[in-house]
Scaffold this active site. Structure first.
Site, mmCIF file in Angstrom:
data_model
loop_
_atom_site.group_PDB
_atom_site.id
_atom_site.type_symbol
_atom_site.label_atom_id
_atom_site.label_comp_id
_atom_site.label_asym_id
_atom_site.label_seq_id
_atom_site.Cartn_x
_atom_site.Cartn_y
_atom_site.Cartn_z
ATOM 1 N N LYS A 243 3.345 4.125 7.770
ATOM 2 C CA LYS A 243 2.120 3.756 8.488
ATOM 3 C C LYS A 243 2.359 3.539 9.977
ATOM 4 C CE LYS A 243 0.242 3.825 4.451
ATOM 5 N NZ LYS A 243 -0.471 5.021 4.008
ATOM 6 N N TYR B 84 -2.271 2.483 -10.327
ATOM 7 C CA TYR B 84 -1.792 2.097 -9.004
ATOM 8 C C TYR B 84 -1.151 0.712 -9.053
ATOM 9 C CZ TYR B 84 -1.590 0.851 -4.122
ATOM 10 O OH TYR B 84 -1.121 0.459 -2.894
ATOM 11 N N TYR C 81 4.900 3.441 -4.173
ATOM 12 C CA TYR C 81 4.801 4.775 -3.570
ATOM 13 C C TYR C 81 6.079 5.601 -3.726
ATOM 14 C CZ TYR C 81 0.503 3.081 -1.429
ATOM 15 O OH TYR C 81 -0.751 2.586 -1.238
#
Length: 335
Positions: free
Chosen positions: A50, A264, A290
């Site tokens: 990010k 998730y 992830y």
């Protein structure tokens, strides 16, 4: 050549990130040559993907005169943590809306890992139950803060819009430059795909420089059709922003969503195994949400012969190891 210097940008990351060969994993799997692009080494509050997006997003916030940034993500969001860090570095207030996507109630998940770092960076945290319209919830918070006199800039989940995706257009150029410099022919790039910005930026960047390198996203949340649709839409908008509309073709967008497990934020047994494997073979830490799922997919696809001996695979490490500290029991129960 795409000129990214025409877009506002602040410096937050340690770039370029290393491109390294995973000698031991390559030997253990006895398949393709596996390399890793170390975007866990971007340097901002333990690093992660990010940071690249935030260089463009935070520059836009500053250009618009914002004094406060807001974003949203899951409880253990890497994006939220890096946004809080970027805001601290740039002297902006930060509000994080953390969504409970898992229903986990243990202390480490709710308060350790990324959440601890969010607090250390001075972000104000608000919790939300699972909600399909988190960007709508974020807008309500923004309106409240605007009413108090703040100039607010909102960042979508994952920093995934065309501005944020520019960070991964830049990463694509960086990767191909590094590979060219050492004479490395890349056959596939593999990474974990979630909010779509990383894959969209990579695909737009690689297509925009006519690299001929395909990208495979290993899904962490949505089913294949939905994930590919989200990535294609964002990659197309990113290409338009770059002034190269139509460069990204639908066939360029490929996601494999067979490794999501329970959902998730729930590491499957093969996620835990992949994290253990890379820590043991090459001393690299992955995360349970992830990069662990991305690597689980890569390892399984090598074993199934999808990636073959003689090929060169680059795994993009999106970071997130701080999240490990929110999941200690998953590693005890899967010992």
């Amino acid at each position: 050549m795409m000129n990214l210097a025409r877009y506002p940008r602040v410096t937050l990351g340690h770039l370029p990130t290393p491109l390294e060969k995973l000698d031991n994993l390559t030997k253990e799997l006895n398949g393709p040559e596996i390399w890793i692009k170390r975007d866990d080494c971007t340097g901002l509050s333990t690093g992660g993907n990010k940071t690249r997006k935030l260089e463009f997003l935070m520059a836009e916030a500053i250009a618009e005169g914002a004094d406060t940034v807001i974003t949203q993500g899951a409880t253990q969001s890497n994006h939220a943590r890096q946004t809080a860090a970027a805001a601290a570095k740039l002297g902006l207030a930060c509000h994080l809306l953390l969504e409970d996507r898992t229903g986990k109630t243990d202390f480490d998940y709710k308060e350790n890992g990324n959440v601890l770092l969010d607090r250390l960076h001075g972000a104000k945290l608000e919790r939300s139950p699972a909600n399909p319209d988190m960007n709508g919830e974020m807008e309500k918070l923004a309106e409240r803060l605007r009413a108090e006199g703040h100039k607010v800039y909102t960042i979508p989940g994952g920093g995934s819009n065309p501005t944020g995706a520019l960070g991964y257009v830049n990463a694509a150029i960086e990767l191909i430059y590094q590979a060219n410099t050492i004479g490395l022919k890349i056959d596939h790039v593999v990474h974990a795909t979630g909010s779509a910005g990383t894959q969209a930026g990579l695909v737009a960047g690689l297509a925009g420089i006519n690299s001929g390198v395909p990208v495979l996203g290993i899904g962490v949340r949505a089913p294949k059709a939905k994930q590919e649709e989200n990535v294609f839409a964002l990659a197309s908008r990113t290409a338009e922003k770059l002034g190269i509309p139509g460069t990204v073709k639908r066939a360029d967008i490929v996601a494999n969503c067979d490794y999501i497990g329970e959902g998730y934020g729930f590491p499957a047994a093969n996620t835990i195994e992949a994290i253990r494997t890379l820590a043991r073979t090459d001393a690299i830490l992955l995360d349970p949400v992830y990069s662990g799922k991305g690597m689980a997919g890569l390892i399984d696809l090598v074993k199934k012969g999808f990636f073959k001996k003689g090929e060169t695979i680059v795994f993009l490490h999106t970071g997130g190891s701080a999240g490990l500290f929110g999941y200690p029991t998953d590693f005890l129960t899967n010992a």
